[in-house]
Enzyme design. Structure first.
Site, PDB file in Angstrom:
ATOM      1  N   LYS A 266      25.569  -9.292   7.606  1.00 47.84           N
ATOM      2  CA  LYS A 266      25.933  -9.622   8.784  1.00 47.84           C
ATOM      3  C   LYS A 266      27.562 -10.190   8.809  1.00 47.84           C
ATOM      4  CE  LYS A 266      24.923 -13.366  12.080  1.00 47.84           C
ATOM      5  NZ  LYS A 266      24.220 -13.329  13.107  1.00 47.84           N
TER       6      LYS A 266
ATOM      7  N   PHE B  37      17.162 -17.068   3.483  1.00 51.63           N
ATOM      8  CA  PHE B  37      16.169 -16.854   4.472  1.00 51.63           C
ATOM      9  C   PHE B  37      16.258 -15.434   4.879  1.00 51.63           C
ATOM     10  CE2 PHE B  37      15.152 -16.728   9.062  1.00 51.63           C
ATOM     11  CZ  PHE B  37      13.853 -17.135   8.807  1.00 51.63           C
ATOM     12  N   GLN B  38      15.127 -14.853   4.933  1.00 55.12           N
ATOM     13  CA  GLN B  38      15.056 -13.375   5.205  1.00 55.12           C
ATOM     14  C   GLN B  38      15.508 -12.433   4.292  1.00 55.12           C
ATOM     15  OE1 GLN B  38      15.063 -13.283   9.797  1.00 55.12           O
ATOM     16  NE2 GLN B  38      12.975 -13.727   9.745  1.00 55.12           N
TER      17      GLN B  38
ATOM     18  N   GLU C  15       8.357  -2.576  13.625  1.00 62.50           N
ATOM     19  CA  GLU C  15       9.506  -1.755  12.824  1.00 62.50           C
ATOM     20  C   GLU C  15       8.660  -0.405  12.294  1.00 62.50           C
ATOM     21  OE1 GLU C  15       9.476  -5.010  12.408  1.00 62.50           O
ATOM     22  OE2 GLU C  15      11.426  -5.873  12.926  1.00 62.50           O
TER      23      GLU C  15
ATOM     24  N   MET D 204     -12.541   9.895   6.437  1.00 62.60           N
ATOM     25  CA  MET D 204     -12.315  10.895   5.269  1.00 62.60           C
ATOM     26  C   MET D 204     -12.440  10.137   3.990  1.00 62.60           C
ATOM     27  SD  MET D 204     -10.942  13.667   4.416  1.00 62.60           S
ATOM     28  CE  MET D 204      -9.681  14.479   5.183  1.00 62.60           C
TER      29      MET D 204
HETATM   30  C1  TPP Z   1      -2.056   3.320   5.733  1.00 58.89           C
HETATM   31  C2  TPP Z   1      -3.352   3.923   4.906  1.00 58.89           C
HETATM   32  N1  TPP Z   1      -4.189   3.086   4.315  1.00 58.89           N
HETATM   33  C3  TPP Z   1      -5.016   3.835   4.005  1.00 58.89           C
HETATM   34  C4  TPP Z   1      -5.196   5.059   3.758  1.00 58.89           C
HETATM   35  C5  TPP Z   1      -6.439   5.953   2.936  1.00 58.89           C
HETATM   36  N2  TPP Z   1      -7.081   6.723   3.973  1.00 58.89           N
HETATM   37  C6  TPP Z   1      -7.074   7.905   4.273  1.00 58.89           C
HETATM   38  S1  TPP Z   1      -7.839   8.574   5.392  1.00 58.89           S
HETATM   39  C7  TPP Z   1      -8.701   7.061   5.751  1.00 58.89           C
HETATM   40  C8  TPP Z   1      -9.591   7.242   6.715  1.00 58.89           C
HETATM   41  C9  TPP Z   1      -9.130   7.262   8.138  1.00 58.89           C
HETATM   42  O1  TPP Z   1      -9.995   6.798   9.057  1.00 58.89           O
HETATM   43  P1  TPP Z   1      -9.728   7.308  10.601  1.00 58.89           P
HETATM   44  O2  TPP Z   1      -8.333   6.919  11.194  1.00 58.89           O
HETATM   45  O3  TPP Z   1     -10.724   6.489  11.228  1.00 58.89           O
HETATM   46  O4  TPP Z   1      -9.979   8.862  10.802  1.00 58.89           O
HETATM   47  P2  TPP Z   1     -11.208   9.703  10.144  1.00 58.89           P
HETATM   48  O5  TPP Z   1     -11.175  10.184   9.018  1.00 58.89           O
HETATM   49  O6  TPP Z   1     -12.441   8.888  10.579  1.00 58.89           O
HETATM   50  O7  TPP Z   1     -10.994  10.949  11.282  1.00 58.89           O
HETATM   51  C10 TPP Z   1      -8.121   6.283   4.928  1.00 58.89           C
HETATM   52  C11 TPP Z   1      -8.629   4.877   4.828  1.00 58.89           C
HETATM   53  C12 TPP Z   1      -4.152   5.949   4.438  1.00 58.89           C
HETATM   54  N3  TPP Z   1      -4.121   7.101   4.363  1.00 58.89           N
HETATM   55  N4  TPP Z   1      -3.081   5.189   4.807  1.00 58.89           N
END
Ligand code: TPP
Length: 569
Positions: A163, A113-114, A51, A481
């Site tokens: 529903k 449920f759900q 979803e 990042m």
């Molecule tokens: C759903 C979610 N969980 C955690 C984060 C925190 N977060 C921001 S950037 C990042 C790293 C992203 O890694 P990747 O997709 O491998 O990209 P890169 O930065 O290596 O290009 C994280 C964990 C987020 N933005 N979204």
């Protein structure tokens, strides 16, 4: 003639101009899906893998077209799986109608449920939400949902339908016409006059624009204003694609990872004209130190944004396109030669900094003596040269997102899809599916190995729908990042940001029925890109990137332009 609530939903969606709906079935929407089956020659339903993917697909459909995206999910876990997608749409002002089933009215509040109170859950992340307990209100509630989603500052609206309301019978009268949005608010003449006076008397104007320029269809007006008053322009992440990247007055994205020239130019301006922006902390840095030197005019359709994050000297609520059009007629045609020279200096400085940073990064990489790797900008350059002008660019979230935002030559509104406000990893593939379905265009998704891993099950959807998406994984083996923050601000304590996975994304692609290949050198990438862009099925290019690559420049969190980091020795 009386028809069921489920049929009323489908008829109302068709009446509202909805041609495609994204979703996933379940017990509390099975009647709705039965009606979708009956209406399958009039409205298409795309079954996603999850979803969340459906919600991001509806978002991609909406961002790439400007139309309302529609998503459907069952009660409980189906509904909660929509939450990230709804929140992403909310923070980026994307028009969406989310329809959820719920347990019958007499079961509500009994931990059935759900059963989840999805109206309660989504209260803070929707523009408005409804639970329809009386079938007589169903059609009009859905119409109102569309009206709210596309009015003023756009956003998601959720309609929860128990529903028994779906199975009940009721008279239905078609409206035939899609609802029109609530009337726009137009800016006060007096305030615009004041704005014109400030613009006429300033020496160093700077236009800072955001996503409101895209949703408000004001790209041409903003560009015309910049040209008439001789002002450089910079934008937030959400503003990217509104103005062609090669427009001589455009300096690029500003803020935490923005272009050096736009970030510094704003700081040196004496007047900032903020258009369709909300002064996100990512674009301004530390709020209290942000606006010391300049006067601010802020124009936005959403009155609640005015003076919320940054107090403006002159705040104007009104439709952006109309406001800027009227402003253009009021301002004097100007030239600011000194300011123009300074901007040229900043642009030149940026260019030479970028060039030397790229060379230094290459040298560093060579000195490491490890297996060959591609530099992020090199990847973007090679892909963009081959992608042509007709593609839509999507990203996930992380370093790859910002490298793309900084470097990809975006030229037309609605060609850049990214989760700006929420920053939701896993956004990109769903959004790509939605955008390609809506426009028939090829989508290039830049993603990271972390983000791609989150929702790569949507590869199944992309394959089933024969979506020609080119997925470029900037694979650095880390959560880049977050690791960058650990490098810069946490003494290189790489806590849980290094993957020791053995996942082979190319094999994953093939297992899903897509194609793919690895690339570690420019030659390999060029060959892979040629193959990918002639493929009619999803194509994954797994690019080797070094884990120590950084996204620069960077304003540290809560920093300002005085703290800008442009290189690491
Ligand atoms: C759903 C979610 N969980 C955690 C984060 C925190 N977060 C921001 S950037 C990042 C790293 C992203 O890694 P990747 O997709 O491998 O990209 P890169 O930065 O290596 O290009 C994280 C964990 C987020 N933005 N979204």
């Amino acid at each position: 003639m009386k028809i069921s609530g489920a049929k009323i939903v489908v008829e109302t969606l068709i009446e509202q101009g909805c041609d495609t709906i994204f979703g996933y079935p379940g017990g509390q929407v099975i009647d709705l899906f039965d009606e979708l089956y009956n209406a399958r020659d009039r409205i298409k339903h795309i079954l996603t893998a999850h979803e969340q993917g459906a919600a991001h697909a509806a978002d991609g459909y909406a961002r790439s077209t400007g139309k309302v995206g529609v998503v459907i999910a069952t009660s409980g876990p189906g509904a909660t799986n929509l939450v990230t997608g709804i929140a992403a749409a909310y923070l980026d002002s994307v028009p969406m109608v989310a329809i959820t089933g719920n347990v019958s009215c007499d079961q509500i509040g009994r931990d059935s449920f759900q059963e989840v109170d999805i109206v309660g859950v989504t209260m803070p992340i929707t523009k408005h939400n409804f639970i329809v307990k009386d079938i007589k209100e169903l059609a009009d509630t859905l119409r109102t949902a569309f009206k709210i989603a596309k009015s003023g500052r756009q956003g998601p609206v959720l309609v929860d339908i128990p529903k028994d309301v779906q199975t009940a019978l009721c008279e239905y009268e078609s409206n035939a016409q899609p609802v029109i949005p609530y009337p726009l608010t137009f800016a006060s003449e007096v305030k615009l006059q004041k704005a014109a006076e400030l613009i006429n008397s300033c020496e160093r104007p700077y236009i800072y624009f955001g996503g409101g320029v895209i949703s408000g269809k004001a790209s041409q007006q903003v560009t015309a204003l910049a040209e008439k008053i001789d002002a450089p322009m910079g934008c937030s992440l959400m503003g990217l694609s509104a103005v062609p990247c090669d427009h001589p007055k455009f300096l690029g994205m500003q803020g935490m990872h923005g272009h050096f020239a736009s970030t510094v130019a704003e700081d040196e301006a004496d007047l900032v004209i903020a258009l369709g922006v909300r002064f996100s902390d990512r674009a301004t840095g530390e709020n209290s130190r942000f606006s010391k030197h300049f006067t601010i005019i802020h124009i936005d359709i959403d009155g609640a944004e005015l003076n919320k994050n940054i107090p403006a000297d002159l705040s104007i609520r009104g439709d952006l396109r109309d406001s800027v059009e009227r402003l253009i007629a009021m301002v004097d045609e100007k030239k600011h030669p000194n300011w123009e020279n300074r901007i040229a200096e900043l642009k030149a400085e940026e260019l030479s900094r970028t060039e030397s940073a790229l060379t230094a990064a290459k040298e560093k990489l060579a000195a490491k003596g490890s297996a060959p790797k591609l530099s992020p900008y090199e990847i973007i350059d090679i892909i963009s040269e081959r992608a042509g002008d007709n593609v839509i660019i999507a990203t996930d979230v992380g370093q790859h997102q910002i490298w793309t935002a900084q470097r990809y030559p975006l030229r037309k509104p609605r060609t850049f899809l990214t989760s700006g406000g929420l920053g939701a990893m896993g956004y990109g593939l769903g959004a790509a599916v939605g955008a390609s379905t809506a426009t028939g265009r090829r989508v290039v998704l830049f993603t990271g190995d972390g983000s791609f891993g989150m929702n790569l099950s949507e590869l199944a959807t992309a394959v089933t729908q024969a979506i020609p998406v080119v997925i470029v994984v900037m694979n650095n083996g880390v959560l880049g990042m977050v690791r960058q923050w650990q490098t810069l601000f946490y003494d290189k304590h790489y806590s849980n940001t290094t993957f020791d996975r053995k996942t082979d994304f190319v094999k994953v692609a093939v297992a899903f029925g897509a194609k793919g290949c690895h690339a570690a050198t420019a030659e390999e990438l060029k060959k892979a890109a040629d193959e990918a862009f002639s493929s009619s099925v999803p194509f994954v290019i797994d690019c080797a990137v070094d884990c120590d690559e950084l996204v620069l420049p960077m304003l540290p969190p809560n920093g300002t332009v005085d703290d800008i980091i442009t290189e690491i020795k």
